[in-house]
Scaffold this active site. Structure first.
Site, PDB file in Angstrom:
ATOM      1  N   SER A  55       0.789  -1.240   0.000  1.00 45.66           N
ATOM      2  CA  SER A  55       0.000   0.000   0.000  1.00 45.66           C
ATOM      3  C   SER A  55       0.820   1.288   0.000  1.00 45.66           C
ATOM      4  CB  SER A  55      -0.960   0.015   1.188  1.00 45.66           C
ATOM      5  OG  SER A  55      -2.025  -0.868   0.935  1.00 45.66           O
ATOM      6  N   LYS A  58      -0.023   3.783  -2.583  1.00 38.91           N
ATOM      7  CA  LYS A  58      -1.051   4.832  -2.441  1.00 38.91           C
ATOM      8  C   LYS A  58      -0.454   6.237  -2.323  1.00 38.91           C
ATOM      9  CE  LYS A  58      -4.462   1.622  -0.676  1.00 38.91           C
ATOM     10  NZ  LYS A  58      -4.494   0.600   0.336  1.00 38.91           N
ATOM     11  N   SER A 116      -5.733   3.223   4.957  1.00 37.40           N
ATOM     12  CA  SER A 116      -5.228   2.575   3.744  1.00 37.40           C
ATOM     13  C   SER A 116      -6.365   1.966   2.927  1.00 37.40           C
ATOM     14  CB  SER A 116      -4.181   1.508   4.098  1.00 37.40           C
ATOM     15  OG  SER A 116      -3.361   1.227   2.991  1.00 37.40           O
ATOM     16  N   LYS A 232       3.589   6.552   5.057  1.00 34.43           N
ATOM     17  CA  LYS A 232       2.624   5.526   4.659  1.00 34.43           C
ATOM     18  C   LYS A 232       3.157   4.117   4.912  1.00 34.43           C
ATOM     19  CE  LYS A 232      -1.234   4.082   2.795  1.00 34.43           C
ATOM     20  NZ  LYS A 232      -1.188   2.908   3.691  1.00 34.43           N
TER      21      LYS A 232
END
Length: 282
Positions: A55, A58, A116, A232
């Site tokens: 993720s 993202k 997320s 992140k």
């Protein structure tokens, strides 16, 4: 004069050189840290080896959205059944968006980056991709992600998904992801979102009423590491545990990435070690 006195005298006249701190050992297979102010590399471990990113993908999803011309962060997006079906089908991380609700682009960015949400990622790809069908819009959006990677000179980065649930060719490197995060942090909206520990957002329901959505950030560094400002987390069967991180202390910002760590706890430990080291040598 005794030999020891001469040695002592010699030691006093030699300028003091602080020993360089030992390079940290991390469980992650890849790592990179740089000084965000001047771009100086502070630590590398297989920094240019391509790996699955989970993720952390993202970050690019958000970067593409925030790079749109005449972006209106308050424009509304209606949550489609396709987004929730996608979450169920892939057993994916979710912002728990409810079909029929109207959410703003800004709220979708929080839903994307804090819990997320792959549903939020899908909604953004559908909104900002171009094409007459959802499939075409998603394909176009992923194309924009790859164009942005090319424009940022991320030579070892490629996306085949809007959220990190890849189809075999979704990869990057610790160096490239750090460069992407550094570029993204120039955007004030991105900075505000990724440093937020939790948020409560008022969204409009299908019937015209409203409800509150509460989202917490998966990044355990926020609140546990002094000066942490993002960025992140990522995980996945192939990616294992990843983290793109940044912190500011005494006016100095270090930013970096660990890829393929062995657990969620270890990726946080890895990041803390690398930031501690980065602040010493930056």
């Amino acid at each position: 004069m005794t030999a020891s006195a001469i040695l002592a005298g010699g030691a006093l006249t030699t300028p003091a050189h602080a020993a360089a701190p030992p390079k940290p050992s991390i469980t992650a297979k890849g790592g990179f840290v740089m000084n965000n102010g001047n771009g100086k590399t502070l630590f590398t471990k297989a920094a240019d080896t391509r790996r699955s990113t989970g993720s952390t993908t993202k970050i690019m999803t958000a970067r593409v959205v925030l790079g749109q011309r005449n972006l209106n962060l308050n424009s509304k997006v209606t949550v489609q059944k396709a987004y929730s079906d996608y979450i169920v089908r892939n057993n994916a991380s979710s912002a728990r968006l409810i079909v029929g609700d109207k959410v703003t682009v800004r709220q979708l960015l929080y839903g994307l980056m804090l819990p997320s949400g792959c549903d939020a990622a899908y909604a953004l790809a559908d909104k900002f991709g171009k094409g007459s069908t959802r499939a075409k819009r998603v394909k176009n959006f992923i194309g924009q992600m790859n164009t942005t990677a090319k424009n940022l000179n991320l030579k070892n980065t490629h996306f085949d998904s809007f959220d990190g649930i890849g189809n075999g060719s979704n990869y990057s490197t610790p160096r490239d992801l750090t460069k992407l995060a550094s570029n993204s942090m120039k955007n004030s909206t991105f900075r505000s979102v990724v440093k937020t520990k939790s948020t409560k957002q008022k969204v409009t329901t299908k019937s015209g009423g409203y409800r509150y959505m509460s989202w917490s950030n998966t990044n355990g560094l926020l609140g546990s590491y002094r000066g942490a400002i993002g960025v992140k987390t990522g995980s996945g069967p192939e990616a294992k545990y990843c983290l793109v991180f940044a912190a500011t202390r005494s006016g100095k910002t270090v930013i970096g990435t660990v890829l393929t760590s062995s657990s969620a706890a270890n990726r946080t430990k890895d990041a803390k070690k690398l930031m501690d080291y980065g602040f010493k040598v930056a």
